[in-house]
Design an enzyme around this catalytic site. Structure first.
Site: not given
Ligand code: PGA
Length: 222
Positions: A84, A148
């Site tokens: 992450h 992401e």
């Molecule tokens: P968010 O976080 O939906 O608050 O943008 C997503 C994540 O970091 O997994």
């Protein structure tokens, strides 16, 4: 039906967890909950699939504060999120270390949620960045990639569907994997994002902390 993963990060106290469990009692959708580690046992044996937000690369030993993939698997955890952007950013985790974690998790029979994504200043080189981050994949079995974009996490800025589509296609052209999108997904934008056929699901942070908001999202992805 798309896969929805709820990443609680380091949020919610024990009272919130009891309320969360109560409200989501009837959920039958495909949802994976990633609670803070100390709450994992509350979600096991309920109607959820449970994942861990991070995992170490050894099965046992003197690694104070860490949780091993063997321990997680034995408890009933099915998924391990690795890489992450907050691990990369605040804990200096780099691809070599992430590679070791991926190997250890797969060896122990966990499905890996491998997070990849470019930072704001890397947007022009997104494919090069992703290629490097994806290079920790040896075998595609038991790996799900979560795209992401770091510039989109927790701030309401999301890429257009076309931009997401391009990246998902790129990842799928490199590896035979399922791909999720994460970054500011909420109950208001989920319908639009859900139109991306190439996507296999969503990784959701802040909007998944409130069970009512998560339920609204699940109504759309079901
Ligand atoms: P968010 O976080 O939906 O608050 O943008 C997503 C994540 O970091 O997994």
């Amino acid at each position: 039906m798309k896969l929805v993963v709820a990443n609680h990060k380091m949020n919610l106290d024990i009272d919130d967890i009891h309320e969360y469990l109560r409200k989501l009692k009837e959920v039958k959708n495909k949802v994976v909950i990633l609670p803070t580690d100390i709450y994992l046992p509350y979600f096991i044996n309920e109607n959820y699939t449970v994942g861990i937000q991070d995992i170490y690369c050894k099965d046992f030993g003197s690694y104070t504060g860490e949780v091993s993939p063997y321990q997680a698997k034995k408890l009933g955890v099915k998924y391990a999120m690795i890489g992450h952007s907050e691990r990369r950013r605040y804990f200096d985790e780099e691809n070599d270390f992430i590679h070791k974690k991926v190997k250890a998790a797969v060896k122990n029979g966990l499905t890996v949620l491998l997070c990849v994504g470019e930072r704001e200043h890397e947007r022009d080189n997104v494919f090069d960045i992703l290629k490097k981050q994806l290079s920790v994949i040896d075998e595609t079995e038991n790996i799900i990639v979560s795209y992401e974009p770091v510039w989109s996490i927790g701030n309401g800025h999301i890429p257009s569907n076309d931009e997401i589509k391009k990246v998902v296609k790129f990842i799928k052209s490199c590896y035979n994997v399922k791909v999720l999108y994460g970054g500011s997904v909420n109950e208001h934008n989920i319908a639009t994002l859900n139109e991306i056929n190439e996507l296999d699901g969503f990784l959701i942070g802040s909007a998944a902390l409130d069970p009512d908001r998560l339920l609204k999202i699940l109504e759309v992805t079901d």
